[in-house]
Motif scaffolding. Structure first.
Motif, PDB file in Angstrom:
ATOM      1  N   ALA A 123      -7.235  -2.910  -0.560  1.00 23.21           N
ATOM      2  CA  ALA A 123      -7.888  -1.697  -0.061  1.00 23.21           C
ATOM      3  C   ALA A 123      -9.292  -1.507  -0.636  1.00 23.21           C
ATOM      4  O   ALA A 123      -9.786  -0.385  -0.692  1.00 23.21           O
ATOM      5  CB  ALA A 123      -7.022  -0.487  -0.380  1.00 23.21           C
ATOM      6  N   TRP A 124      -9.943  -2.569  -1.026  1.00 25.05           N
ATOM      7  CA  TRP A 124     -11.276  -2.441  -1.621  1.00 25.05           C
ATOM      8  C   TRP A 124     -12.259  -1.810  -0.648  1.00 25.05           C
ATOM      9  O   TRP A 124     -13.173  -1.102  -1.042  1.00 25.05           O
ATOM     10  CB  TRP A 124     -11.793  -3.811  -2.078  1.00 25.05           C
ATOM     11  N   TRP A 125     -12.091  -2.068   0.627  1.00 25.31           N
ATOM     12  CA  TRP A 125     -13.048  -1.596   1.622  1.00 25.31           C
ATOM     13  C   TRP A 125     -12.891  -0.116   1.950  1.00 25.31           C
ATOM     14  O   TRP A 125     -13.785   0.489   2.527  1.00 25.31           O
ATOM     15  CB  TRP A 125     -12.924  -2.426   2.901  1.00 25.31           C
ATOM     16  N   SER A 126     -11.775   0.467   1.574  1.00 21.07           N
ATOM     17  CA  SER A 126     -11.561   1.867   1.936  1.00 21.07           C
ATOM     18  C   SER A 126     -11.625   2.808   0.741  1.00 21.07           C
ATOM     19  O   SER A 126     -11.303   3.988   0.884  1.00 21.07           O
ATOM     20  CB  SER A 126     -10.204   2.021   2.623  1.00 21.07           C
ATOM     21  N   LEU A 145      -4.911   4.734   5.044  1.00 22.54           N
ATOM     22  CA  LEU A 145      -5.766   4.211   6.113  1.00 22.54           C
ATOM     23  C   LEU A 145      -5.699   2.687   6.203  1.00 22.54           C
ATOM     24  O   LEU A 145      -5.459   2.147   7.284  1.00 22.54           O
ATOM     25  CB  LEU A 145      -7.212   4.679   5.927  1.00 22.54           C
ATOM     26  N   PRO A 146      -5.863   1.959   5.087  1.00 22.19           N
ATOM     27  CA  PRO A 146      -5.750   0.499   5.218  1.00 22.19           C
ATOM     28  C   PRO A 146      -4.350   0.048   5.616  1.00 22.19           C
ATOM     29  O   PRO A 146      -4.206  -0.941   6.333  1.00 22.19           O
ATOM     30  CB  PRO A 146      -6.118  -0.044   3.839  1.00 22.19           C
ATOM     31  N   ALA A 147      -3.317   0.774   5.182  1.00 23.06           N
ATOM     32  CA  ALA A 147      -1.955   0.396   5.572  1.00 23.06           C
ATOM     33  C   ALA A 147      -1.794   0.483   7.083  1.00 23.06           C
ATOM     34  O   ALA A 147      -1.273  -0.443   7.720  1.00 23.06           O
ATOM     35  CB  ALA A 147      -0.938   1.299   4.869  1.00 23.06           C
ATOM     36  N   LEU A 166       0.831  -1.206   0.000  1.00 22.34           N
ATOM     37  CA  LEU A 166       0.000   0.000   0.000  1.00 22.34           C
ATOM     38  C   LEU A 166       0.866   1.258   0.000  1.00 22.34           C
ATOM     39  O   LEU A 166       0.589   2.213  -0.736  1.00 22.34           O
ATOM     40  CB  LEU A 166      -0.952  -0.007   1.194  1.00 22.34           C
ATOM     41  N   GLY A 167       1.919   1.253   0.800  1.00 24.01           N
ATOM     42  CA  GLY A 167       2.841   2.389   0.813  1.00 24.01           C
ATOM     43  C   GLY A 167       3.561   2.552  -0.516  1.00 24.01           C
ATOM     44  O   GLY A 167       3.774   3.675  -0.990  1.00 24.01           O
ATOM     45  N   LEU A 168       3.930   1.434  -1.127  1.00 23.54           N
ATOM     46  CA  LEU A 168       4.588   1.493  -2.436  1.00 23.54           C
ATOM     47  C   LEU A 168       3.662   2.094  -3.484  1.00 23.54           C
ATOM     48  O   LEU A 168       4.094   2.912  -4.305  1.00 23.54           O
ATOM     49  CB  LEU A 168       5.031   0.090  -2.855  1.00 23.54           C
TER      50      LEU A 168
END
Length: 117
Positions: free
Chosen positions: A76-79, A98-100, A47-49
């Motif tokens: 990250a589908w939920w966010s 947020l998901p990360a 996610l950070g990448l």
């Protein structure tokens, strides 16, 4: 004089009151905790990448960038679209950051609990 024996009538402390867990069970719990931490760290790292690749305007036709984008879409589908802003960079940072953070907090919390179990 070096007498280490307790006085008569007192309990010796060579054995603990509660039996220790078997070494094998502790090793299994540590391995499970390490696995959970590794999965959470990998998800947060991807996610950070993606955030960095997006902010640096990476070539989306590249196979690696496309792989990261699709993988992050699954993680990250939920966010998606929690934060809707006009600035694409800030929106991407918040919607994928947020998901990360959640994966890190939840994953390391579960790992800590596994280590103590």
């Amino acid at each position: 004089m070096s007498n280490t024996d307790p006085a008569p009538g007192y309990q010796t402390y060579t054995h603990s009151a509660t039996p220790e867990r078997p070494v094998r069970r502790q090793a299994t719990a540590r391995r499970a905790a390490l696995t959970v931490c590794t999965i959470a760290d990998t998800a947060a790292g991807l996610l950070g990448l993606w955030i960095v690749l997006f902010l640096l305007d990476a070539n989306r036709a590249n196979v690696f960038v496309d792989f990261v984008r699709e993988t992050v879409g699954l993680l990250a589908w939920w966010s998606q679209d929690i934060f809707t802003m006009d600035t694409d960079g800030l929106r991407t940072l918040l919607n994928y950051g947020l998901p990360a953070v959640m994966y890190l907090l939840i994953g390391h919390g579960i790992a800590a609990r596994l280590s103590r179990a």
